[in-house]
Design a protein around this motif. Structure first.
Motif, mmCIF file in Angstrom:
data_model
loop_
_atom_site.group_PDB
_atom_site.id
_atom_site.type_symbol
_atom_site.label_atom_id
_atom_site.label_comp_id
_atom_site.label_asym_id
_atom_site.label_seq_id
_atom_site.Cartn_x
_atom_site.Cartn_y
_atom_site.Cartn_z
ATOM 1 N N GLY A 174 0.808 -1.209 0.000
ATOM 2 C CA GLY A 174 0.000 0.000 0.000
ATOM 3 C C GLY A 174 0.843 1.261 0.000
ATOM 4 N N ARG A 267 -5.979 7.219 -2.498
ATOM 5 C CA ARG A 267 -5.422 5.929 -2.093
ATOM 6 C C ARG A 267 -5.012 5.955 -0.629
ATOM 7 N N HIS A 268 -4.379 7.034 -0.230
ATOM 8 C CA HIS A 268 -3.972 7.150 1.172
ATOM 9 C C HIS A 268 -5.184 7.123 2.096
ATOM 10 N N GLU A 271 -6.732 3.689 2.432
ATOM 11 C CA GLU A 271 -5.919 2.774 3.233
ATOM 12 C C GLU A 271 -5.928 3.117 4.721
ATOM 13 N N SER A 272 -5.899 4.405 5.028
ATOM 14 C CA SER A 272 -5.607 4.821 6.396
ATOM 15 C C SER A 272 -6.811 5.360 7.165
ATOM 16 N N TYR A 307 -9.932 -1.726 -3.667
ATOM 17 C CA TYR A 307 -8.630 -1.201 -3.249
ATOM 18 C C TYR A 307 -8.525 -1.193 -1.733
ATOM 19 N N ARG A 308 -9.579 -0.739 -1.063
ATOM 20 C CA ARG A 308 -9.561 -0.678 0.408
ATOM 21 C C ARG A 308 -9.431 -2.077 1.000
ATOM 22 N N PHE A 311 -5.706 -3.339 0.530
ATOM 23 C CA PHE A 311 -4.574 -2.706 1.185
ATOM 24 C C PHE A 311 -4.774 -2.304 2.639
ATOM 25 N N SER A 312 -5.986 -2.032 3.070
ATOM 26 C CA SER A 312 -6.127 -1.439 4.404
ATOM 27 C C SER A 312 -5.662 -2.398 5.494
ATOM 28 N N VAL A 315 -1.723 -2.783 5.330
ATOM 29 C CA VAL A 315 -1.029 -1.576 5.770
ATOM 30 C C VAL A 315 -1.139 -1.428 7.279
#
Length: 320
Positions: A174, A267-268, A271-272, A307-308, A311-312, A315
């Protein structure tokens, strides 16, 4: 732990050789980076010194990712017969499904072995036309920074290898982890593979009237409906002058750059944070979830929800 094996061949260019250990190594214990030569002996570099390694080519069979840095003589390679027999034998031991990465001219090694036939690839722009003539079966993309074709990835000249390795870290863990690595190495955290190589562009003369301050201003306002006139006004330039200077300094149009920065921010956030997708779209400046889906899919090939999910969790588990 993901094992990266770097193959140092005679005449290797030291900068390219150092990239994998430096960039992957900055990701902590997520990667193990091992450097080998064909016989485990010293190898002459393109500079005025040789290097000693602790491993022979046998470690290639244990790799999850193989990285081949550039050597100047790769520009003369046309077929397997132009490669040392020991190199052909060594690469034949790489396990199916292993990622194979070439830096700059090393794409010629992969092409000579037929690994790029019918596939997209890139190399340094100054060698792209010659590469196309030598390997007509390869779909050469001469202007991009790198090409990710799944298990085979190729990069353009030297510094584009940094972009490709950061891309691999982002793909594996990620953008938050990739951004941490970029900060530690003091390099730009993201340049999309499709961004143009810097091909014979004149370096703008030193001036206080560049576009850097306008870019910083825009980065703090990605959630707003920014227009070209807004950025030009910040730089105190006309639209035409600003667009020309922006391309000279960044290698893409202001509009392309804004979309790229907004995708990276989205994207950030995916993920976060636990923000709903429509709120992520607003915070990133896309306005609607539909617009975010369109742009994210164009870059990553997946929806925001996919995507979430991808990667979440990874990460979060990898955060220091």
């Amino acid at each position: 732990m993901h094992r990266v094996v770097v193959l140092a061949l005679d005449g290797v260019i030291p900068f390219e050789l150092s990239l994998a250990a430096r960039i992957f190594g900055a990701a902590g214990d997520r990667y193990e980076v091992i450097t080998c030569t064909l016989d485990g002996a010293h190898v002459r570099t393109h500079a005025d010194y040789s290097i000693a390694v602790e491993h022979g080519a046998g470690v290639l069979a244990t790799a999850d990712t193989v990285v081949i840095p550039a050597a100047e003589w790769f520009g003369d390679v046309r077929e397997p017969a132009d490669l040392p027999a020991a190199l052909v034998e060594a690469l034949s031991t790489v396990r199916p499904g292993t990622r194979v990465v070439s830096i700059c001219l090393a794409a010629s090694v992969l092409a000579a072995l037929g690994l790029l036939d019918g596939r997209p690839a890139t190399t340094h722009w100054a060698h792209a036309e010659d590469f196309r003539r030598r390997f007509p079966a390869v779909a050469v993309a001469p202007e991009v920074l790198f090409v990710d074709d799944g298990d085979v990835l190729t990069s353009a000249g030297a510094a584009a290898g940094i972009d490709l390795i950061l891309h691999l870290i982002r793909r594996d863990h990620g953008s938050e982890v990739a951004n941490q690595v970029a900060r530690r190495c003091v390099v730009p955290p993201w340049r999309d593979g499709g961004q143009a190589q810097y091909i014979e562009r004149p370096v703008p003369a030193p001036s206080s009237s560049g576009t850097a301050e306008a870019r910083q201003w825009a980065l703090a306002r990605l959630h707003e409906p920014l227009q070209l006139d807004d950025l030009a006004a910040q730089a105190q330039m006309s639209r035409r002058t600003f667009t020309r200077r922006f391309r000279e300094e960044v290698g893409m149009s202001p509009g392309q750059w804004l979309i790229a920065q907004r995708v990276e921010l989205a994207r950030h956030l995916l993920e976060s944070s636990d923000l709903p997708v429509d709120r992520v779209a607003e915070r990133a400046g896309f306005g609607t979830a539909a617009s975010l889906r369109q742009h994210l899919h164009a870059v990553c090939g997946v929806s925001p929800h996919t995507y979430r999910r991808t990667f979440s969790g990874a990460v979060g588990a990898g955060r220091p």
